[in-house]
Motif scaffolding. Structure first.
Motif, PDB file in Angstrom:
ATOM      1  N   UNK B 340       0.794  -1.160   0.155  1.00 23.99           N
ATOM      2  CA  UNK B 340       0.062   0.031   0.016  1.00 23.99           C
ATOM      3  C   UNK B 340       0.808   1.249  -0.062  1.00 23.99           C
ATOM      4  N   UNK B 341       2.101   1.108   0.837  1.00 29.26           N
ATOM      5  CA  UNK B 341       3.044   2.197   0.959  1.00 29.26           C
ATOM      6  C   UNK B 341       3.644   2.690  -0.404  1.00 29.26           C
ATOM      7  N   UNK B 342       4.106   1.775  -1.230  1.00 28.99           N
ATOM      8  CA  UNK B 342       4.894   1.949  -2.382  1.00 28.99           C
ATOM      9  C   UNK B 342       3.852   2.330  -3.412  1.00 28.99           C
ATOM     10  N   UNK B 343       2.761   1.817  -3.550  1.00 29.34           N
ATOM     11  CA  UNK B 343       1.553   2.447  -4.620  1.00 29.34           C
ATOM     12  C   UNK B 343       1.335   3.923  -4.168  1.00 29.34           C
ATOM     13  N   UNK B 344       1.116   4.077  -2.884  1.00 29.37           N
ATOM     14  CA  UNK B 344       0.636   5.355  -2.480  1.00 29.37           C
ATOM     15  C   UNK B 344       1.855   6.600  -2.847  1.00 29.37           C
ATOM     16  N   UNK B 345       3.080   5.829  -2.578  1.00 30.63           N
ATOM     17  CA  UNK B 345       4.433   6.692  -2.872  1.00 30.63           C
ATOM     18  C   UNK B 345       4.418   7.039  -4.611  1.00 30.63           C
ATOM     19  N   UNK B 346       4.235   6.103  -5.242  1.00 29.20           N
ATOM     20  CA  UNK B 346       4.339   6.296  -6.591  1.00 29.20           C
ATOM     21  C   UNK B 346       3.255   6.783  -7.344  1.00 29.20           C
ATOM     22  N   UNK B 347       2.161   7.186  -6.634  1.00 27.38           N
ATOM     23  CA  UNK B 347       1.077   8.064  -7.101  1.00 27.38           C
ATOM     24  C   UNK B 347       0.948   9.239  -6.430  1.00 27.38           C
ATOM     25  N   UNK B 401      -6.608   3.437  -4.270  1.00 26.10           N
ATOM     26  CA  UNK B 401      -5.393   2.628  -3.528  1.00 26.10           C
ATOM     27  C   UNK B 401      -5.822   1.161  -3.328  1.00 26.10           C
ATOM     28  N   UNK B 402      -7.071   0.896  -2.969  1.00 22.35           N
ATOM     29  CA  UNK B 402      -7.677  -0.363  -2.708  1.00 22.35           C
ATOM     30  C   UNK B 402      -7.709  -1.225  -3.981  1.00 22.35           C
ATOM     31  N   UNK B 403      -8.045  -0.422  -5.061  1.00 24.22           N
ATOM     32  CA  UNK B 403      -8.012  -1.076  -6.496  1.00 24.22           C
ATOM     33  C   UNK B 403      -6.712  -1.548  -6.816  1.00 24.22           C
ATOM     34  N   UNK B 404      -5.796  -0.725  -6.703  1.00 21.30           N
ATOM     35  CA  UNK B 404      -4.405  -1.046  -7.070  1.00 21.30           C
ATOM     36  C   UNK B 404      -3.738  -2.228  -6.409  1.00 21.30           C
ATOM     37  N   UNK B 405      -4.056  -2.095  -4.933  1.00 24.02           N
ATOM     38  CA  UNK B 405      -3.504  -3.277  -4.022  1.00 24.02           C
ATOM     39  C   UNK B 405      -4.090  -4.398  -4.517  1.00 24.02           C
TER      40      UNK B 405
END
Lengths: 412, 412
Positions: B340-347, B401-405
């Protein structure tokens, strides 16, 4: 102990039990509220007993009962007594003792010495406690001209019965008897149980009251922010309970530091929403402050309230302070107190000066005529409870002293 | 903002209002308690909506609703969702947001990418709040095998209706559908509103929960001596209110000193007799303590309770401390949190790690399977209230974010 003394000791003990039989409860306490059937029965039975003993008896229109011994000199009356009403589930001694003591002392004087020079009256005052109607000192304030019938207008008990209707149903009310207001009282003497534990702790039999404390009562309302007990960090809270706790700790410490005679009590706390897992948004707490000097209370209130306000502001909490009772201290008559002291000393009665922390009829009379207030010890300081108790030998010592003071005032 | 994004933003906003219409109250809040007609209508309407979008829908026998997308690989299910029930006069977001977010995320994935490799299910869990029956997590604990039907025995609501009867009347109960207990769940992902103000204060859109706090709740009872507020000098008092005030001040100060994450709350105070002119003989107060490490709570409790006991003894006050809730802290899955953190960071989503101070379904799943719990900000931290609100753009960011995870877990 002589046969005579023994019979007199029995007299006070028997009268305490006899009077307690009017309104006795299952728990052994007494509930005898203004104008109820129990109250009426007690007043009429007392009237009969007074008459039997040779006193001239009469009611006034609010229901105060008097037993009079006419003096040989033209003079005002020396009045003694206390109140006949009780709190709900009260004890046998509060008020009743002063009523009985007055009756016994006056009866004995009459029997021993005949008519006095100055007129003596013993009274069973109708109401002091405010236990039925939200009004106190209905008896003494009518006597002293501080209340009149119209002050009862609209006042009702918990069942919606008007004070004025209850008074009429009990056989009293405007025009029924003489007006309660008096202008002929030259002194008032009240004997009462202490309702505290100072005399007991100091091993004294008699307390000579120098003052009755003034009383101030307030409600302090704190408004913070109700919030989730789990998700709100300590640093982000506006917790009304935490603020109240700090204020209560402060006011207690400050009362102890200010003056040994000062008392400050928080007896009531109401929390909203009052749920374990919710930070309280609102707290209201009571504050009862008493001392016999206005300036001590004034100084204390100024300090405490300015500290509250300063700290509430820091915490982001809204504070409101509402006063709903303000009774001035009353100084009792120094000359009457000195007569009581000198008699106690000569009889080797263990006595001390004391400040009354509770209100009494003497507080109303104190601003009206020279007033004496004497205490006897209360076991464990307990009062307003079926467990209220005072030792018979102390009750008897009090009556002896009252009798002697009355003798000094009315016969010499 | 593209046309597509606009329509998606409308979707979450519309679904929040649509779901809130089931059990909407006059104040604009939502009351949707377990197995009530509003609750039933909401579950059935959700089921229809899931079906319409192409999900395979089913209930279990306690009333948990699932929408399933079968994966192409043989695997357990990745579950997302939250609870459909609310507190009385709750808001539109608590629980509901996670149910809606799961539905939207799974629907979008299915529409965009077709069937995943690993099975995904979105759930509307039947109960978490304990707002009708005195039992919580009825949905998640049945799934995780911590509750069974017999745990409902004898449990009734405020009208005396048994949980088991309410369940049957709502069309559920043993044998009605498949058993709720599952052994095929490989991960649980929950999106929820924060119900606190940490994210808002820190200007973050997403909180990645590392732990859910443990909770301990106690009742502390103090017994001193009720007495007259006027006649009892400060030095002779055993005042339960004063003692409670000092203890509450101490425990608050100590909580702040111990650890920034520790919270200690006194939300409930009950005073006896709770009368302004009577020194309180008894006080009972609640204490709610939360932290994500047992040893911190343990250390705090030891200090606070031994201090209470020592000081109560000094004051001549009897103290009893009763624990009535003890929930262990739960550590959430570090690997899922890191995804979750790494996706949030990239976005370039503003996020932070956070400890959940409130209980959630994720707390039950946390000890059962790898679990992720994500928060979006709550305006002013307000929850369990009609004033509960989260900004639509934050709700949408959470769903993205949920969708991406889910994509990362199920499609790659």
């Amino acid at each position: 102990m002589s046969v005579n003394q023994l019979s007199e000791t029995n007299q006070v003990s028997e009268m305490i039990e006899w009077l307690a039989s009017f309104g006795k409860t299952k728990t052994g306490g007494v509930t005898r509220r203004l104008y109820t059937p129990e109250w009426q029965a007690a007043q009429h039975a007392l009237k009969a007993k007074m008459k039997e003993t040779g006193l001239e008896t009469y009611f006034d229109s609010v229901g105060n009962l008097y037993g009079r011994v006419q003096g040989t000199e033209k003079s005002g009356a020396i009045l003694t007594g206390s109140h006949i009403d009780t709190v709900t589930e009260g004890g046998k001694y509060d008020g009743a003792y002063g009523v009985i003591a007055g009756f016994i002392a006056v009866s004995r004087l009459l029997r021993k010495y005949g008519p006095p020079k100055k007129t003596i009256e013993t009274a069973s005052l109708c109401e002091e406690e405010g236990s039925r109607f939200p009004i106190t000192f209905w008896g003494s304030k009518n006597i002293c001209g501080l209340y009149h019938f119209h002050d009862a207008d609209g006042i009702q008990d918990e069942n919606g019965i008007l004070l004025s209707d209850a008074m009429k149903r009990a056989g009293f009310g405007p025009g029924k008897y003489i007006s309660p207001a008096r202008t002929d009282i030259r002194a008032f003497l009240e004997l009462h149980i202490e309702q505290g534990m100072v005399l007991e702790q100091n091993n004294k039999t008699i307390g000579v009251a120098t003052h009755i404390v003034g009383q101030r009562r307030y409600t302090i309302r704190l408004k913070g922010e109700s919030n989730h007990a789990g998700t709100t960090p300590m640093a982000l809270r506006k917790d009304a309970v935490t603020a109240a706790a700090q204020f209560i700790s402060y006011l207690t410490r400050k009362a102890k530091e200010t003056d040994p005679g000062l008392v400050a009590t928080v007896g009531q706390i109401d929390v909203k929403p009052n749920v374990a897992n919710v930070i309280a948004g609102e707290v209201a707490f009571s504050l009862d402050i008493r001392h016999h000097r206005q300036e001590v209370m004034e100084h204390y209130c100024n300090d405490v309230f300015s500290t509250f306000k300063r700290n509430a502001k820091k915490k982001g909490i809204h504070i409101s302070i509402t006063q709903w009772l303000d009774t001035a201290p009353v100084a009792l008559d120094p000359a009457l107190a000195e007569i009581a002291r000198s008699i106690a000393k000569s009889r080797q009665i263990a006595f001390q000066d004391i400040v009354s922390g509770a209100g009494h009829d003497a507080q109303i009379f104190g601003s009206f005529c020279p007033t004496l207030l004497l205490f006897v010890p209360s076991r464990n300081g307990i009062s307003h409870s079926p467990r209220e108790y005072s030792a018979i030998r102390d009750l008897e010592t009090g009556i002896d002293l009252l009798e002697s003071v009355l003798y000094k005032l009315a016969y010499t």
